[in-house]
Scaffold this active site. Sequence first.
Site, PDB file in Angstrom:
ATOM      1  N   TYR A  16       0.829  -1.199   0.000  1.00 11.18           N
ATOM      2  CA  TYR A  16       0.000   0.000   0.000  1.00 11.18           C
ATOM      3  C   TYR A  16       0.864   1.249   0.000  1.00 11.18           C
ATOM      4  O   TYR A  16       2.024   1.212   0.371  1.00 11.18           O
ATOM      5  CB  TYR A  16      -0.986  -0.019   1.161  1.00 11.18           C
ATOM      6  CG  TYR A  16      -0.541   0.580   2.465  1.00 11.18           C
ATOM      7  CD1 TYR A  16      -1.266   1.620   3.030  1.00 11.18           C
ATOM      8  CD2 TYR A  16       0.566   0.113   3.143  1.00 11.18           C
ATOM      9  CE1 TYR A  16      -0.892   2.172   4.233  1.00 11.18           C
ATOM     10  CE2 TYR A  16       0.951   0.651   4.356  1.00 11.18           C
ATOM     11  CZ  TYR A  16       0.218   1.690   4.898  1.00 11.18           C
ATOM     12  OH  TYR A  16       0.588   2.229   6.088  1.00 11.18           O
ATOM     13  N   SER A 213      -1.339   4.579  11.427  1.00 10.84           N
ATOM     14  CA  SER A 213      -1.014   3.243  10.953  1.00 10.84           C
ATOM     15  C   SER A 213      -1.904   2.882   9.772  1.00 10.84           C
ATOM     16  O   SER A 213      -2.850   3.583   9.439  1.00 10.84           O
ATOM     17  CB  SER A 213      -1.178   2.229  12.085  1.00 10.84           C
ATOM     18  OG  SER A 213      -2.534   2.161  12.470  1.00 10.84           O
ATOM     19  N   LYS A 214      -1.556   1.787   9.185  1.00  9.27           N
ATOM     20  CA  LYS A 214      -2.181   1.322   7.950  1.00  9.27           C
ATOM     21  C   LYS A 214      -3.706   1.416   7.947  1.00  9.27           C
ATOM     22  O   LYS A 214      -4.315   1.789   6.955  1.00  9.27           O
ATOM     23  CB  LYS A 214      -1.764  -0.143   7.763  1.00  9.27           C
ATOM     24  CG  LYS A 214      -1.820  -0.626   6.343  1.00  9.27           C
ATOM     25  CD  LYS A 214      -1.140  -1.991   6.286  1.00  9.27           C
ATOM     26  CE  LYS A 214      -1.107  -2.523   4.867  1.00  9.27           C
ATOM     27  NZ  LYS A 214      -0.236  -3.703   4.773  1.00  9.27           N
ATOM     28  N   ARG A 215      -4.307   1.075   9.070  1.00  6.01           N
ATOM     29  CA  ARG A 215      -5.760   0.993   9.164  1.00  6.01           C
ATOM     30  C   ARG A 215      -6.448   2.331   9.381  1.00  6.01           C
ATOM     31  O   ARG A 215      -7.657   2.438   9.245  1.00  6.01           O
ATOM     32  CB  ARG A 215      -6.145   0.037  10.308  1.00  6.01           C
ATOM     33  CG  ARG A 215      -5.912  -1.412   9.970  1.00  6.01           C
ATOM     34  CD  ARG A 215      -7.155  -2.038   9.329  1.00  6.01           C
ATOM     35  NE  ARG A 215      -6.814  -3.280   8.665  1.00  6.01           N
ATOM     36  CZ  ARG A 215      -7.309  -3.632   7.481  1.00  6.01           C
ATOM     37  NH1 ARG A 215      -8.124  -2.839   6.830  1.00  6.01           N
ATOM     38  NH2 ARG A 215      -6.983  -4.792   6.945  1.00  6.01           N
ATOM     39  N   ASP A 216      -5.685   3.342   9.764  1.00  7.95           N
ATOM     40  CA  ASP A 216      -6.313   4.614  10.114  1.00  7.95           C
ATOM     41  C   ASP A 216      -6.913   5.309   8.899  1.00  7.95           C
ATOM     42  O   ASP A 216      -6.444   5.154   7.778  1.00  7.95           O
ATOM     43  CB  ASP A 216      -5.295   5.538  10.797  1.00  7.95           C
ATOM     44  CG  ASP A 216      -4.974   5.079  12.206  1.00  7.95           C
ATOM     45  OD1 ASP A 216      -5.912   4.693  12.920  1.00  7.95           O
ATOM     46  OD2 ASP A 216      -3.790   5.088  12.583  1.00  7.95           O
TER      47      ASP A 216
END
Length: 442
Positions: A16, A213-216
């Site tokens: 990503y 982080s990635k999910r934010d």
Amino acid sequence: MTSEVRVRFAPSPTGYLHVGGARTALFNWLYARHCKGTFVLRIEDTDKARNSKEAVQVILDGLRWLGMDWDEGPSMGGEYGPYFQSERENIYQRYFDQLEAGGHLYLDNGAWRFRSLREVVVVDDMICGRIEFDLSNHETHPDMTIRRPDGSWIFHFVNVVDDIEMRISHVIRGEDHLSNTPKHLELFKALGKPAPRYAHIPLILNKDGSKMSKRDEGASITSYIDGGFVPEAVKNYLTLLGWSPKDGREKLEIEEVVQLFDLEKVNRKNAHFDIDKCVWLSGQYMSSLTLERFAELCSPFLVGTDAEGLEAAKLQPVLALVKEKVKTFAEVPAAISYFFTEDYSFEPEASEKALNQPGASARLNALATAFEKVADWSPESIEAALKATAVELGVKAGSLVLPTRVAVSGRGSGPSLYHMMEVLGRECSIRRIRQTADSKAA
RNA sequence: GACCCUAUCGUCCAGUGGCCUAGGACACUCCCCUUUCACGGGAGUAACACGGGUUCGAAUCCCGUUAGGGUCGCCA
């Protein structure tokens, strides 16, 4: 000729593209364009476990979506390639041999370490200023590993070798690398090569200041693509994180940013990411899009809806109606759905307010009758008919507007009623009004 | 823990010794415009982290504290 500006974005294909990485790429791109230099894209795929074609593609797609074209790199080529670290084995071996011959390396548990010069290293950063790092203490600054027992290479080493080989003049990267920079400088010195200029840009954190982080929300560029943001708006928003034109303007053409951009003027403070402002900017760009481009960017979001594959003559008038109303393309399907199905739903609150009123049914039927007599189905005529009916019924025009709107669209808000009915068509509008009068209204 | 960076409204930026009773934007509240929502226009709430200096004068310079972030990997 040696003063030519060459910058690079060197992402690792992790699957990503992080918004912070995208901004690092953007500042590199801006600096390259501003200086009429070269923007190099290099893929740091030394970690074979994480390396995949798809993961690289995500990065390329993200950069292209944001309109950052690279002059050298994957699919572009260039005279300093290859641009994938996984294909530069022999180059690294050559530099490794040089270090070994110079006595800078030693074996430790099968891995190769670089023997630190144990000096005070000065980093003269274009953004952070002059910083001294004292590397003399072995305890606090252990010798870095540059090669694993299996022969694969470590980031610090290949990064420096590639910057040398690719003639990189300015390293613009995230501040998380600031503390690594003295190590890199030691490598340049041991290799007998001049180091590039450094510019460490602040990081992007969540709005509340926590680490992103990635999910934010907003962390991945894919989320903007999928979320239907106008790409120019996201690019514009990113330029404003850590940089500004100083005159208070927010919406800027990228050409002007290229002209004004300067590393020296980049902030030193971490930026907190605000998705609301990004959405707002997207809305600003939305209204300035041509209908053609709007339609083009909409089309991926129409897949699987009733509007999919519709001919432009049918679709464009509807899109024109909602263009000023939406901030992202993702909102479009919901905004236009009732134009393409008779099975549209009624918002409970709007229905309650507009239709569940005494006499609502009779008023709607009177309206339908009036609309049947409209000579030309234009917004002006529709408006005139509605106003005339209001006079006849002895009510205010405004009190007929909402019931009509809810009857034909099922909603309490939307585009201009008269323009909306024009696009819906006479037959459809009248049918919906009569149907609503029969079934919903009291 | 050591080292490094940072510190202006909730958020993004302006401000580089006097023009600052700190300006703009997003968000929020209210008003106007409007047939609704939105757009647009107007108004409002809201900040110089704290403590010491330096100076005639500090948001701006220095020191300390506190807080946040980063680095210290055989991840990149």
